[in-house]
Write an enzyme that holds these catalytic residues in place. Structure first.
Site, PDB file in Angstrom:
ATOM      1  N   VAL A   1       0.834  -1.197   0.000  1.00 19.20           N
ATOM      2  CA  VAL A   1       0.000   0.000   0.000  1.00 19.20           C
ATOM      3  C   VAL A   1       0.872   1.252   0.000  1.00 19.20           C
ATOM      4  CG1 VAL A   1      -1.851   1.243   1.166  1.00 19.20           C
ATOM      5  CG2 VAL A   1      -1.819  -1.249   1.201  1.00 19.20           C
ATOM      6  N   ASP A   2       1.926   1.258   0.801  1.00 20.76           N
ATOM      7  CA  ASP A   2       2.873   2.373   0.778  1.00 20.76           C
ATOM      8  C   ASP A   2       3.460   2.554  -0.615  1.00 20.76           C
ATOM      9  OD1 ASP A   2       2.760   3.417   3.330  1.00 20.76           O
ATOM     10  OD2 ASP A   2       4.329   2.125   4.118  1.00 20.76           O
TER      11      ASP A   2
END
Length: 383
Positions: A162-163
């Site tokens: 997600v980062d």
């Protein structure tokens, strides 16, 4: 292109690293004496004591130490922002305003400035003040509920996906804002919440629910919409099959010595195979168990059936293709290049991830500060 990087951890630094790879002059700002949290997320650590984690998102940047919480530090940051094209941060909403670095204030002095904030849940949401990490976003955003073994515990992806995705979304938004600025002269504010990024990554699983009313569940390495599209054991080691068309299925079953399956009403089309995956899978497993993986990969490649070995990370970096295309040594360390190629050429890696504050004196001198002023800032813990 000048980029002021006030972000830390992974999503923001990953975005600014891609801008640096593309040629931007990126100044990474860190707290004196401590630096980005990822400098300490180890082991393993490099020879200089910096955690390996830090090296994945900070190459090709200059490093400045600056305490934004001090009046002199905030003033220096504002001067840098006034001369910048892009400013990236991941502070909680409202935090930058304390330092006089909020986007509206900065664009008063620098109308063409593009600002980008990576948040947890969005500055305009009821959860705006809640901090977030990749793991929490994977959990809250549904990704863990569809990852892992069937009937197993919810499982996160093996990297901070997600980062990384939020960083790439941010890079895209920044480049679009810069392109618009070319025409209007006006900057813009880009925001990418981690929560929005993970929901955006649900892709076909989101559509399965929104369009078909089918609740996604963890399926191990199987695919909810394509069969066969998963890993299978062989006589020695597992391989991955990705049969995306009916013609590829015909070629697969011919290679496996069961061509009659292509004419079986249960398996003629992908939709048929999805409905009857539990009948098909044991047959494929039985056939693949009769030979080692290397032999199957050879035969499948000859037949034009997409397949790959299930490699470990050491095996990936032992692959000559990876060594030739993606690895580069700089300043005694190894970096994985950007996958982007322009006109057939890889993006340059000219500078290793910098030591904490490595370029502070040079950057401050570039603002007109003399050695005495820089020394006083250091003594006060500002720089």
């Amino acid at each position: 292109m000048k980029v002021l990087d006030l972000s830390r951890i992974l999503a923001g630094p990953f975005a600014t690293m891609h801008l640096a790879d593309l040629g931007a002059d990126v100044i990474k700002v860190e707290l004196p004496g401590r630096g980005d949290e990822t400098r300490h997320w180890g082991p393993p650590f490099a020879a200089d004591g910096t955690a390996a984690y830090f090296t994945v998102a900070n190459r090709n940047k200059r490093a400045l130490t600056l305490d934004l919480g001090s009046a002199p530090g905030a003033a220096i940051a504002r001067r840098l922002a006034t001369a910048a094209d892009v400013l990236v941060d991941n502070f909680l909403p409202g935090r930058l305003a304390r330092f006089g670095l909020d986007p509206d204030a900065l664009r008063t002095a620098n109308p063409g400035l593009v600002t980008c904030t990576i948040t947890g849940f969005g500055s305009d949401s009821a959860a705006a003040g809640r901090p977030s990490f990749d793991f929490l976003a994977q959990a809250a955003g549904g990704l863990m509920s569809i990852t892992g073994a069937e009937d197993g515990v919810p499982t996160k992806v093996g990297v901070a996906i997600v980062d990384l995705a939020a960083g790439l979304f941010a890079t895209t938004g920044i480049l679009a804002a810069l392109r618009r600025r070319d025409h209007t002269g006006q900057g813009a504010h880009v925001e990418v919440p981690l929560f929005d990024a993970v929901v955006g990554l649900l892709a076909n699983q989101a559509a399965n629910w929104l369009v078909g009313g089918v609740e996604p569940v963890p399926m191990g390495n199987a695919h909810p919409n394509i069969v066969p599209y998963e890993s299978f054991p062989t006589a020695d080691r597992p391989l991955a099959l990705a049969v995306g068309t009916d013609r590829q299925f015909v070629r697969l079953v011919a290679v496996l010595g069961v061509p009659e399956l292509a004419d079986d009403d249960r398996f003629r089309t992908n939709a048929d195979r999805v409905r009857h995956r539990e009948a098909l899978r044991p047959v494929l497993i039985a056939r693949l168990a009769t030979a080692p993986r290397s032999r199957w990969l050879e035969l499948l490649d000859e037949a034009g059936v997409p397949a790959a070995p299930v490699n470990t990370v050491p095996e990936v970096f032992a692959d000559p293709l990876v060594a030739q295309r993606l690895l580069v040594e700089v300043d005694g360390g190894v970096q994985v290049r950007s996958p982007v190629r322009l006109d057939g050429r890889p993006l340059p890696v000219t500078d290793a991830p910098p030591a904490l504050g490595r370029d502070t004196d040079a950057i401050l001198a570039g603002l007109g500060l003399d050695a005495g002023e820089i020394g006083r800032l250091r003594s006060a813990g500002v720089a």
